[in-house]
Design a protein around this motif. Sequence first.
Motif, short mmCIF file in Angstrom:
data_model
loop_
_atom_site.label_atom_id
_atom_site.label_comp_id
_atom_site.label_asym_id
_atom_site.label_seq_id
_atom_site.Cartn_x
_atom_site.Cartn_y
_atom_site.Cartn_z
N ASN A 89 9.27 32.98 3.08
CA ASN A 89 9.73 31.71 3.62
C ASN A 89 8.58 31.09 4.42
O ASN A 89 8.31 31.49 5.55
N PRO A 90 7.87 30.11 3.87
CA PRO A 90 6.66 29.60 4.53
C PRO A 90 6.90 29.00 5.90
O PRO A 90 6.06 29.16 6.79
N VAL A 91 8.01 28.31 6.10
CA VAL A 91 8.24 27.70 7.41
C VAL A 91 8.43 28.78 8.48
O VAL A 91 7.89 28.68 9.58
N PHE A 92 9.16 29.84 8.15
CA PHE A 92 9.31 30.94 9.10
C PHE A 92 7.97 31.62 9.36
O PHE A 92 7.62 31.92 10.51
N TYR A 93 7.22 31.84 8.30
CA TYR A 93 5.96 32.57 8.41
C TYR A 93 4.96 31.84 9.30
O TYR A 93 4.27 32.46 10.13
N VAL A 94 4.88 30.52 9.16
CA VAL A 94 3.96 29.72 9.98
C VAL A 94 4.47 29.64 11.42
O VAL A 94 3.69 29.81 12.38
N GLN A 95 5.76 29.38 11.58
CA GLN A 95 6.32 29.31 12.93
C GLN A 95 6.16 30.65 13.66
O GLN A 95 5.87 30.68 14.86
N TYR A 96 6.35 31.74 12.93
CA TYR A 96 6.23 33.06 13.54
C TYR A 96 4.81 33.32 14.01
O TYR A 96 4.59 33.96 15.05
N ALA A 97 3.83 32.84 13.26
CA ALA A 97 2.43 33.01 13.68
C ALA A 97 2.18 32.32 15.01
O ALA A 97 1.55 32.88 15.92
N HIS A 98 2.68 31.08 15.14
CA HIS A 98 2.50 30.35 16.40
C HIS A 98 3.25 31.06 17.54
O HIS A 98 2.71 31.23 18.64
N ALA A 99 4.47 31.48 17.26
CA ALA A 99 5.26 32.17 18.29
C ALA A 99 4.60 33.50 18.68
O ALA A 99 4.63 33.90 19.85
N ARG A 100 4.00 34.18 17.72
CA ARG A 100 3.33 35.46 17.99
C ARG A 100 2.15 35.27 18.94
O ARG A 100 1.94 36.07 19.86
N VAL A 101 1.40 34.19 18.76
CA VAL A 101 0.30 33.89 19.67
C VAL A 101 0.85 33.58 21.07
O VAL A 101 0.32 34.07 22.07
N CYS A 102 1.89 32.77 21.11
CA CYS A 102 2.49 32.42 22.42
C CYS A 102 2.97 33.66 23.14
O CYS A 102 2.82 33.79 24.36
N SER A 103 3.52 34.61 22.37
CA SER A 103 3.99 35.86 22.97
C SER A 103 2.83 36.66 23.54
O SER A 103 2.92 37.21 24.65
N ALA A 104 1.71 36.72 22.81
CA ALA A 104 0.53 37.45 23.29
C ALA A 104 -0.03 36.81 24.55
O ALA A 104 -0.44 37.51 25.48
N ILE A 105 -0.04 35.49 24.58
CA ILE A 105 -0.54 34.78 25.76
C ILE A 105 0.35 35.08 26.97
O ILE A 105 -0.15 35.32 28.08
N ARG A 106 1.66 35.06 26.77
CA ARG A 106 2.58 35.37 27.88
C ARG A 106 2.37 36.80 28.37
O ARG A 106 2.37 37.07 29.58
N LYS A 107 2.18 37.72 27.42
CA LYS A 107 1.99 39.13 27.78
C LYS A 107 0.71 39.30 28.59
O LYS A 107 0.69 40.04 29.59
N ALA A 108 -0.36 38.62 28.17
CA ALA A 108 -1.62 38.71 28.91
C ALA A 108 -1.49 38.11 30.29
O ALA A 108 -1.99 38.67 31.29
N ALA A 109 -0.80 36.99 30.39
CA ALA A 109 -0.61 36.34 31.69
C ALA A 109 0.22 37.23 32.60
O ALA A 109 -0.06 37.33 33.81
N ASP A 110 1.24 37.88 32.04
CA ASP A 110 2.07 38.79 32.84
C ASP A 110 1.25 39.96 33.37
O ASP A 110 1.58 40.54 34.42
N ALA A 111 0.18 40.30 32.63
CA ALA A 111 -0.69 41.41 33.06
C ALA A 111 -1.73 40.94 34.07
O ALA A 111 -2.61 41.72 34.47
#
Length: 581
Positions: free
Chosen positions: A446-468
């Motif tokens: 599902n291309p729309v999920f796959y692209v949205q998930y990539a953006h969300a995955r980056v946002c999650s990593a950024i939040r995790k780094a900020a929390d650290a």
Amino acid sequence: MNLFSEIRGLVIEQLTALQGEGALPEGLDFTNVAVEPPRDAAHGDMATNAAMVLAKPAKMKPRDIADALAAKLAADVRVETAEVAGPGFLNLRLAPVLWRDLVKAVLETGSGFGRSDMGQGKKVNVEYVSANPTGPLHVGHTRGAVFGDALASLLDFAGYDVTREYYINDGGAQVDVLARSVYLRYLEAHGQEVAFEDGTYPGDYLIPVGEALKAKVGDSYVGQDESVWLAEVREYATEQMMDLIRADLKQLNIEMDVFYSEKSLYGTGRIEAALKSLEDKGLIYEGVLEPPKGKKPEDWEPREQTLFRSTDHGDDVDRPVKKSDGSWTYFAPDIAYHYDKVQRDFDLLIDIFGADHGGYVKRMKAAVSALSDGQTAIDIKLTQLVKLFKNGEPFKMSKRAGTFVTLRDVVDQVGSDVTRFVMLTRKNDAPLDFDFDKVLEQSKDNPVFYVQYAHARVCSAIRKAADAGVDVSDATIAAADLNQLSDPAELAVAKKVAEWPRLVEIAGRTNEPHRVAFYLYELASELHSLYHTGKDKPELRFVQEDNAETTQAKIALARAVAIVISAGLGILGVTPAQEMR
């Protein structure tokens, strides 16, 4: 920063140097010299066709040109290797520092990365949707609406001055049919039994319109002859339908700059003025057409009509603009409408038609060519049909619409973002299957999920780094030591990011926004691949425990991906996901 443009500049520079040395003849045209990604990534980072396209005009062997050019390019610090392949293709591997500098440039430029001045502010009119104001927009209109809106955004991103326009087809007989249909609903609102004969619109969407008309005029039209109420009801019904259509478009976050009424062309001298312009050029005459293809002479009644000599401008046959009874053909107001566009000094006109308007393409191109003396370009895009499926079966028709699935039916099922993205997962002139189950599937398929998930995955990593406690602001990570990005999987992501400015220009030049959707899927794939590689190789993970500097470098690369995905989704009219639920 367009790295492909930069390297192409280097290629042209070295070709010019070879001319100065006498290794290449003077006067060569470098217009068709291209630098692009190689078909196989194993062959290098970029490839140029320079030797192949210059061999014939230079009267040299492609291989000889390629060898000389390779030696020149290899001496540049930006080029790690330049290898000749086959008869004269030239594959280049670039210094890793270029990919790291590219990441930094994305972070420093932000959402403007990839924007182009290719359009040079030229005025473009994109006309799309333009449905008859006789009911809600259906799924076919949806595809044209999404395609047109994404194309307008793409051209804006590529440096054009874009006007989004809707041509209201409110001047023809179908609006009279609408008025009669509303009148039946009006009588129904007064408690009368009514029958919708063939040719009227039976959809439930006219029930509130009939009731609203009753509230406005009471019983003053009940039992009255059509001559009493037709004009007023037609105007009222058209306004109501346009309100409905505007609301439909808002469901897809589409806003037009101009709504242009066909009716405004009638009785105002505009049609006459447009045809006078053609007549002054000797392109209007009285004549009799040959029978249409498939018509036998005995089944064809030859009639003298007023004709436009469209064959002088590339059409197959001349086209009637006035019938033998003196009334205008459907083509006449369309000529006048495009004459108005020409007079508004647009450099390019883009018309987006449904699949059933294929026969209109040549005549409309001929009209614009004639009206503008060949000075105004026009591109006509056809959007093919959409087939809807749910639970493996064709989707049922809409009772509310009467005969078709509406735009709102689709958006209510899956949302605006999914609708828009999926409508752009095929080229506009290819049929599209829209499966309500598959477009909501959470998978790579599902291309729309796959692209949205990539953006969300980056946002999650950024939040995790900020929390650290890591500073992951764009300014900080842009200044990080990006030399830590050295693994081939990381450089592969940076290389795909580098393609974005080039992709924008190609898609803008060809008027093909689906290319953006395809590219975003490929970029997301590289990001997901890097993420999964990090499961086996901890040193590639975006967040490195107890190492803020390395984390900043890793996050810089991920953030560059998110910036490009966000820009691309913005062109498609899709909101980037911050997290997946």
